[in-house]
Each structure stands twice: as structure tokens, then as C-alpha cells.
Design a protein around this motif. Structure first.
Motif, mmCIF file in Angstrom:
data_model
loop_
_atom_site.group_PDB
_atom_site.id
_atom_site.type_symbol
_atom_site.label_atom_id
_atom_site.label_comp_id
_atom_site.label_asym_id
_atom_site.label_seq_id
_atom_site.Cartn_x
_atom_site.Cartn_y
_atom_site.Cartn_z
ATOM 1 N N ASP B 31 15.039 2.980 -1.744
ATOM 2 C CA ASP B 31 14.782 2.564 -3.124
ATOM 3 C C ASP B 31 13.305 2.452 -3.464
ATOM 4 O OD1 ASP B 31 15.423 -1.038 -2.667
ATOM 5 O OD2 ASP B 31 14.143 0.377 -1.591
ATOM 6 N N TYR B 32 12.458 2.721 -2.486
ATOM 7 C CA TYR B 32 11.025 2.532 -2.718
ATOM 8 C C TYR B 32 10.279 3.498 -1.825
ATOM 9 C CZ TYR B 32 6.578 -0.092 -2.857
ATOM 10 O OH TYR B 32 5.269 -0.482 -3.004
ATOM 11 N N ILE B 34 6.268 5.168 -0.800
ATOM 12 C CA ILE B 34 4.820 4.956 -0.852
ATOM 13 C C ILE B 34 4.126 6.163 -0.236
ATOM 14 C CG2 ILE B 34 2.915 3.412 -0.250
ATOM 15 C CD1 ILE B 34 4.876 1.243 0.397
ATOM 16 N N TYR B 36 0.568 7.037 1.670
ATOM 17 C CA TYR B 36 -0.595 6.460 2.323
ATOM 18 C C TYR B 36 -1.558 7.571 2.713
ATOM 19 C CZ TYR B 36 1.510 1.811 3.021
ATOM 20 O OH TYR B 36 2.050 0.554 2.837
ATOM 21 N N GLN B 38 -4.636 8.298 5.513
ATOM 22 C CA GLN B 38 -5.254 7.786 6.725
ATOM 23 C C GLN B 38 -6.435 8.661 7.112
ATOM 24 O OE1 GLN B 38 -2.833 7.615 10.327
ATOM 25 N NE2 GLN B 38 -4.120 6.041 11.199
ATOM 26 N N GLY B 43 -7.008 2.678 9.464
ATOM 27 C CA GLY B 43 -5.602 2.429 9.207
ATOM 28 C C GLY B 43 -5.146 3.113 7.933
ATOM 29 N N PRO B 44 -3.821 3.281 7.772
ATOM 30 C CA PRO B 44 -3.309 3.860 6.532
ATOM 31 C C PRO B 44 -3.711 3.031 5.318
ATOM 32 C CG PRO B 44 -1.614 3.797 8.228
ATOM 33 C CD PRO B 44 -2.765 3.000 8.739
ATOM 34 N N PHE B 46 -3.100 2.453 1.166
ATOM 35 C CA PHE B 46 -2.171 2.673 0.056
ATOM 36 C C PHE B 46 -2.798 3.563 -1.019
ATOM 37 C CE2 PHE B 46 1.076 1.665 -2.979
ATOM 38 C CZ PHE B 46 0.420 1.561 -4.199
ATOM 39 N N PHE B 89 0.630 10.365 4.519
ATOM 40 C CA PHE B 89 1.987 10.016 4.941
ATOM 41 C C PHE B 89 2.800 9.556 3.738
ATOM 42 C CE2 PHE B 89 1.507 9.958 9.506
ATOM 43 C CZ PHE B 89 0.168 9.673 9.710
ATOM 44 N N ARG B 93 11.538 3.085 1.983
ATOM 45 C CA ARG B 93 12.166 1.832 2.368
ATOM 46 C C ARG B 93 13.651 1.943 2.060
ATOM 47 N NH1 ARG B 93 12.540 -4.197 0.118
ATOM 48 N NH2 ARG B 93 13.966 -3.091 -1.245
ATOM 49 N N GLY B 99 11.973 -4.906 4.217
ATOM 50 C CA GLY B 99 10.587 -4.469 4.228
ATOM 51 C C GLY B 99 10.288 -3.367 5.207
ATOM 52 N N LYS B 100 11.306 -2.824 5.876
ATOM 53 C CA LYS B 100 11.053 -1.823 6.900
ATOM 54 C C LYS B 100 10.747 -0.486 6.254
ATOM 55 C CE LYS B 100 13.431 0.781 10.493
ATOM 56 N NZ LYS B 100 14.704 0.958 11.203
ATOM 57 N N LEU B 101 9.576 0.034 6.542
ATOM 58 C CA LEU B 101 9.182 1.349 6.057
ATOM 59 C C LEU B 101 9.391 2.384 7.148
ATOM 60 C CD1 LEU B 101 5.804 0.746 4.154
ATOM 61 C CD2 LEU B 101 8.069 1.095 3.171
ATOM 62 N N PHE B 103 8.235 6.071 8.131
ATOM 63 C CA PHE B 103 7.181 7.003 7.775
ATOM 64 C C PHE B 103 7.585 8.437 8.069
ATOM 65 C CE2 PHE B 103 3.262 4.780 6.643
ATOM 66 C CZ PHE B 103 3.663 3.471 6.822
#
Lengths: 115, 113
Positions: B31-32, B34, B36, B38, B43-44, B46, B89, B93, B99-101, B103
Motif C-alpha cells: 500500500d505504500y 518509496i 531511495y 544511495q 545510507g539510502p 528518501f 532503490f 510496504r 513498517g516493514k519495507l 527493497f
């Protein structure tokens, strides 16, 4: 001001040793995460804590033990290090985590090399 | 050009061109999403996000398109600059995850001056 910080940035150690990586966020976020990025750049979540409580625990060897003394800190302790543990470990945080579409902010990473 | 398999897909463009980076996701319940960026040794970071009830979202020089029918996500970067060179990347989710993404594989973007 660093939002998500990790120490150390580089860690070189021998097989069989025990080591810790520390993470701190000054964003006031409720949720923190540990990710592992392998040599092929693949990023995979390992753990997640929300307000010091373990929420996500992926299939990770029990040699890896996260500890969250407070919601601003999430440390990763690794026992009996193996060659395959060599990777870059990223800490991240997000404002809420649960059921919300909030962004995760990543730290600079800790490059772990096991010899 | 592109290469897959053991190597990350790559995209090489000239400065000023528009870039399109693609991503296929697997979970129809996600449902979500993102994107990123890098950069080497970092770090990645947003870039832009989109919820599953949208099919397009625009930011500064970036646009994300979501096609839920074919489970495809793309990132368009307008007037690409050398500073855009990085690994990109996509992350999704799952609808019921905490909250687990998850990749995607990552795409190396190289911008030539």
C-alpha cells in the motif's frame, strides 16, 4: 546535526569475535530498524523496535541480538562472527511505524569486515 | 545499457537528459512505495513516496508513477545532473506489515557531463 548516527563507521574483526554496533536517532521517532546490505547492494530488514519493543524479527541467526535501551537508541550485538556476516549494516528510524505510511530515515552505515 | 543477473541494472545518461528508472514489485497488497537514492559510502536517502490510492506523484525534478495493474513503479528524473549519479532503490510496504519495507534490486544511474 546528524539525524540517525551509527558507530563505528568501519569495523574489521576476526572470525569468532563478538562485536557491537550502536545507533542513535535525534528525530524523536518511535520506531527503529536494522538492515543488512550485502555485496550485491541488496538491502534486507533484520529487526524493528517500536518504543523499545521488538516488532519485526526476520529470519536472522540468534547470534544477532538487538537491544533498545530507550526509543532513541537501537544497538546490534553480534556473537561469534562469521565470514558471511561481512556486509554494511544500516540503522533507520521512522516516526510511527505501525500501520502508517511514514518514511524511514537511514543512518550512514557500518561496514563490517570479518577476516 | 542494461545488465541483469549478478550485476545491478545500469542506466547511463547524458547530463540534461531525462532518466526513467523502473521497478517491478511483487506484493499486490502493498500500500505504500518509496524511492531511495544511495550514493557511494552513504545510507539510502528518501526521494519521493506514493500511496497505493494514487497513480502519480510529483516532486522537485522527480515524478513517481504507479501502475498497480502490472505491479510496476517508475521514477522519472528530469534534467538529470551528475549529482544524480547513485544507486536507486524502490521499496514497498506490504498492507499488513508493521513498517516493514521490502527493497528492490537497485539500479545504478550514471550521468555523464
Amino acid at each position: 546535526d546528524t539525524a540517525v548516527s551509527q558507530t563505528p563507521k568501519y569495523l574489521v574483526t576476526q572470525m569468532g569475535n563478538d562485536k557491537s554496533i550502536k545507533c542513535e536517532q535525534n528525530l524523536g521517532h518511535d520506531t527503529m530498524y536494522w538492515y543488512k546490505q550485502d555485496s550485491k547492494k541488496f538491502l534486507k530488514i533484520m529487526f524493528s523496535y517500536n518504543n523499545k519493543e521488538l516488532i519485526i524479527n526476520e529470519t536472522v541467526p540468534n547470534r544477532f541480538s538487538p537491544k533498545s535501551p530507550d526509543k532513541a537508541h537501537l544497538n546490534l550485538h553480534i556473537n561469534s562472527l562469521e565470514l558471511g556476516d561481512s556486509a554494511v549494516y544500516f540503522c533507520a528510524s521512522s516516526p510511527f511505524g505501525q500501520y502508517s505510511t511514514d518514511t524511514q530515515y537511514f543512518g550512514p552505515g557500518t561496514r563490517l569486515t570479518v577476516l | 545499457g542494461e545488465s541483469v543477473g549478478l550485476h545491478l541494472p545500469t542506466l547511463s545518461v547524458q547530463e540534461g537528459d531525462n532518466s526513467i528508472i523502473n521497478c517491478a514489485y511483487s506484493n499486490s497488497a502493498s500500500d505504500y512505495f518509496i524511492w531511495y537514492k544511495q550514493e557511494s559510502g552513504k545510507g539510502p536517502q528518501f526521494i519521493i513516496d506514493i500511496r497505493s490510492n494514487m497513480d502519480k506523484r510529483q516532486g522537485q525534478r522527480v515524478t513517481v508513477l504507479l501502475n498497480k495493474t502490472v505491479k510496476h513503479l517508475s521514477l522519472q528524473i528530469a534534467a538529470t545532473q551528475p549529482g544524480d549519479s547513485a544507486v536507486y532503490f524502490c521499496a514497498e510496504r506490504g498492507g499488513t506489515s508493521y513498517g516493514k519495507l521490502t527493497f528492490g534490486q537497485g539500479t545504478i544511474l550514471t550521468v555523464h557531463p
